[in-house]
Design an enzyme around this catalytic site. Structure first.
Site, PDB file in Angstrom:
ATOM      1  N   LYS A 195       2.246 -10.431   6.269  1.00  0.00           N
ATOM      2  CA  LYS A 195       3.152  -9.717   7.182  1.00  0.00           C
ATOM      3  C   LYS A 195       3.852  -8.571   6.448  1.00  0.00           C
ATOM      4  O   LYS A 195       4.223  -8.704   5.284  1.00  0.00           O
ATOM      5  CB  LYS A 195       4.186 -10.711   7.727  1.00  0.00           C
ATOM      6  CG  LYS A 195       5.284 -10.094   8.577  1.00  0.00           C
ATOM      7  CD  LYS A 195       4.774  -9.496   9.864  1.00  0.00           C
ATOM      8  CE  LYS A 195       5.837  -8.646  10.562  1.00  0.00           C
ATOM      9  NZ  LYS A 195       5.272  -7.805  11.645  1.00  0.00           N
TER      10      LYS A 195
ATOM     11  N   ALA B  93       5.858  -5.183  20.033  1.00  0.00           N
ATOM     12  CA  ALA B  93       6.932  -4.371  19.464  1.00  0.00           C
ATOM     13  C   ALA B  93       7.825  -5.321  18.671  1.00  0.00           C
ATOM     14  O   ALA B  93       8.988  -5.540  18.998  1.00  0.00           O
ATOM     15  CB  ALA B  93       7.721  -3.683  20.570  1.00  0.00           C
TER      16      ALA B  93
ATOM     17  N   ASN C 185       1.830   0.457   5.285  1.00  0.00           N
ATOM     18  CA  ASN C 185       1.990   0.671   6.720  1.00  0.00           C
ATOM     19  C   ASN C 185       2.744   1.982   6.902  1.00  0.00           C
ATOM     20  O   ASN C 185       3.953   2.040   6.688  1.00  0.00           O
ATOM     21  CB  ASN C 185       2.757  -0.506   7.336  1.00  0.00           C
ATOM     22  CG  ASN C 185       2.996  -0.307   8.822  1.00  0.00           C
ATOM     23  OD1 ASN C 185       2.555   0.688   9.407  1.00  0.00           O
ATOM     24  ND2 ASN C 185       3.677  -1.254   9.432  1.00  0.00           N
TER      25      ASN C 185
ATOM     26  N   CYS D  15       5.513   3.901  10.420  1.00  0.00           N
ATOM     27  CA  CYS D  15       6.947   3.601  10.495  1.00  0.00           C
ATOM     28  C   CYS D  15       7.718   4.897  10.672  1.00  0.00           C
ATOM     29  O   CYS D  15       7.297   5.927  10.153  1.00  0.00           O
ATOM     30  CB  CYS D  15       7.440   2.981   9.185  1.00  0.00           C
ATOM     31  SG  CYS D  15       6.529   1.558   8.699  1.00  0.00           S
TER      32      CYS D  15
ATOM     33  N   LYS E 271      -2.670   2.527   5.470  1.00  0.00           N
ATOM     34  CA  LYS E 271      -3.196   2.067   6.758  1.00  0.00           C
ATOM     35  C   LYS E 271      -2.910   3.149   7.795  1.00  0.00           C
ATOM     36  O   LYS E 271      -1.754   3.379   8.168  1.00  0.00           O
ATOM     37  CB  LYS E 271      -2.522   0.758   7.130  1.00  0.00           C
ATOM     38  CG  LYS E 271      -3.028   0.174   8.416  1.00  0.00           C
ATOM     39  CD  LYS E 271      -2.495  -1.229   8.563  1.00  0.00           C
ATOM     40  CE  LYS E 271      -2.932  -1.887   9.827  1.00  0.00           C
ATOM     41  NZ  LYS E 271      -2.361  -3.229   9.946  1.00  0.00           N
TER      42      LYS E 271
ATOM     43  N   THR F  96      -2.099  -0.026  15.350  1.00  0.00           N
ATOM     44  CA  THR F  96      -2.094  -0.085  16.816  1.00  0.00           C
ATOM     45  C   THR F  96      -1.890   1.294  17.449  1.00  0.00           C
ATOM     46  O   THR F  96      -1.321   2.203  16.840  1.00  0.00           O
ATOM     47  CB  THR F  96      -0.964  -1.013  17.290  1.00  0.00           C
ATOM     48  OG1 THR F  96       0.250  -0.588  16.677  1.00  0.00           O
ATOM     49  CG2 THR F  96      -1.236  -2.449  16.914  1.00  0.00           C
TER      50      THR F  96
ATOM     51  N   GLY G 228      -9.648  -3.384  14.473  1.00  0.00           N
ATOM     52  CA  GLY G 228      -9.156  -2.938  15.778  1.00  0.00           C
ATOM     53  C   GLY G 228     -10.015  -3.603  16.842  1.00  0.00           C
ATOM     54  O   GLY G 228     -11.080  -3.099  17.172  1.00  0.00           O
TER      55      GLY G 228
ATOM     56  N   GLY H 264      -7.244  -9.090  13.593  1.00  0.00           N
ATOM     57  CA  GLY H 264      -5.832  -9.176  13.951  1.00  0.00           C
ATOM     58  C   GLY H 264      -5.623 -10.039  15.180  1.00  0.00           C
ATOM     59  O   GLY H 264      -5.542 -11.271  15.101  1.00  0.00           O
TER      60      GLY H 264
END
Ligand SMILES: Cc1cc2nc3c(=O)[nH]c(=O)nc-3n(C[C@H](O)[C@H](O)[C@H](O)COP(=O)(O)O)c2cc1C
Length: 311
Positions: free
Chosen positions: A52, A77, A134, A137, A172, A200, A250, A272
């Site tokens: 995570k 979300a 990630n 953000c 990513k 996503t 995906g 995922g």
């Protein structure tokens, strides 16, 4: 053209310096810290567990509702709810290390400095094989625009993390851009060792009875089979244009999906949303790939990578 993996086993992959026993990983945020799935499968048999997303401080995440099912997928979300990097290192990582699981840490920051700080905190921690960035953000210093949508910012954040860490770094990529190749090239210029794609797609849902958005955060990330064609298209484009191994995902729900991703150019794949439907999916896909190799007379799974890409 792309870096091909090599390993003693047929399924082995070298993902930009991250050695995987097989190409199957589980995507960040869909597999907790691994332990949550130990009743369903042998987590040490998965190529890698991408844990995570971790931030410097603990985050409570977004107000609910945070998840909703959509046709062929889901919107989430969560808002990066996590206990912070120190808790991750003290309470979750040792278990994975003991179990001999290949761990890829996933980090997220509000500023470039936060990404670099996180990367240096992970340095030398036993059991971490690589860092996934990630970059979907909000960049607080640039008015909340996603890091991953601006090539200059992508370049800067990758460069800063590379300077702070000796681990392989895998940005990513966010699919919420008009030209993914420009972003992939910026990540490569910053020193990325491999690319992970895709995160996503931004979406939303409306509750017609309440006449307002369903998600507490209004917008959420769409995942699952609905995004598979977009992911495949982007991986195909990047494979042709950028000489870096790709961790592709995906909407992977079965072995055929996994093969499609590899044939489009992914050296490894991530599962995922599929984990929520079938918690044993990762192991089943590892087994399926082994069978497919035997049936097709191939020796190394990497022979499949990019095989469907037209020159
Ligand atoms: C509930 C949920 C939480 C997620 N959390 C993260 C996260 O913390 N960090 C991250 O980089 N991606 C996160 N993702 C994105 C997934 O890792 C994956 O890239 C995306 O869902 C697309 O793959 P899929 O269609 O197989 O789910 C999350 C996705 C879901 C559904």
């Amino acid at each position: 053209m792309n870096e091909r993996g090599s390993s003693a086993t047929d399924l082995g992959v070298n993902l930009g310096g991250i050695k995987l026993q097989n190409p199957v990983t589980v995507a960040s945020g869909t597999f907790g810290y691994g332990r949550e799935y130990e009743d369903y499968l042998d987590i040490a048999k998965i190529g890698a567990v991408i844990v995570k997303g971790t931030t410097l401080e603990a985050r409570p995440g977004n107000p609910g509702p945070r998840i909703i099912e959509t046709p062929a997928g889901m919107l989430n979300a969560i808002g990066l709810e996590n206990p912070g990097v120190e808790v991750f290192l003290q309470e979750y990582l040792p278990y994975l290390y003991e179990k001999n699981v290949t761990v890829i840490a996933n980090i997220a920051g509000n500023t470039i400095e936060e990404y670099a700080l996180l990367a240096s905190r992970l340095e030398g921690q036993p059991g971490i094989a690589g860092i996934e960035l990630n970059i979907s953000c909000p960049n607080v210093k640039q008015g909340g625009l996603q890091f991953g949508t601006d090539p200059e910012t992508v370049y800067q954040v990758v460069k800063a993390v590379k300077a702070a860490s000796s681990l392989p770094v895998v940005p990513k990529l966010s699919p919420n851009v008009s030209d993914i190749v420009v972003i992939a090239k910026a990540a490569q210029a910053g020193g990325a060792d491999a690319l992970s794609m895709i995160n996503t797609l931004m979406g939303m849902a409306i509750d017609v009875n309440k006449r307002k958005p369903v998600l507490g955060n209004v917008f959420g990330g769409l995942s699952g089979p609905a995004i598979k064609p977009v992911a495949l298209r982007m991986i195909y484009q990047v494979y042709k244009a950028v000489d870096l191994p790709i961790l592709g995902g995906g909407g992977i729900m079965n072995i055929t999906d996994a093969l499609e991703f590899m044939m489009a150019g992914a050296s490894a794949i991530s599962i995922g949303t599929g984990n929520f439907v079938n918690p044993m999916l990762a192991q089943e896909i590892v087994e399926g790939l082994g069978k497919y190799l035997k049936q097709s007379g191939l020796h190394n799974v990497q022979e499949l990578v990019g095989i469907a890409v037209q020159k």
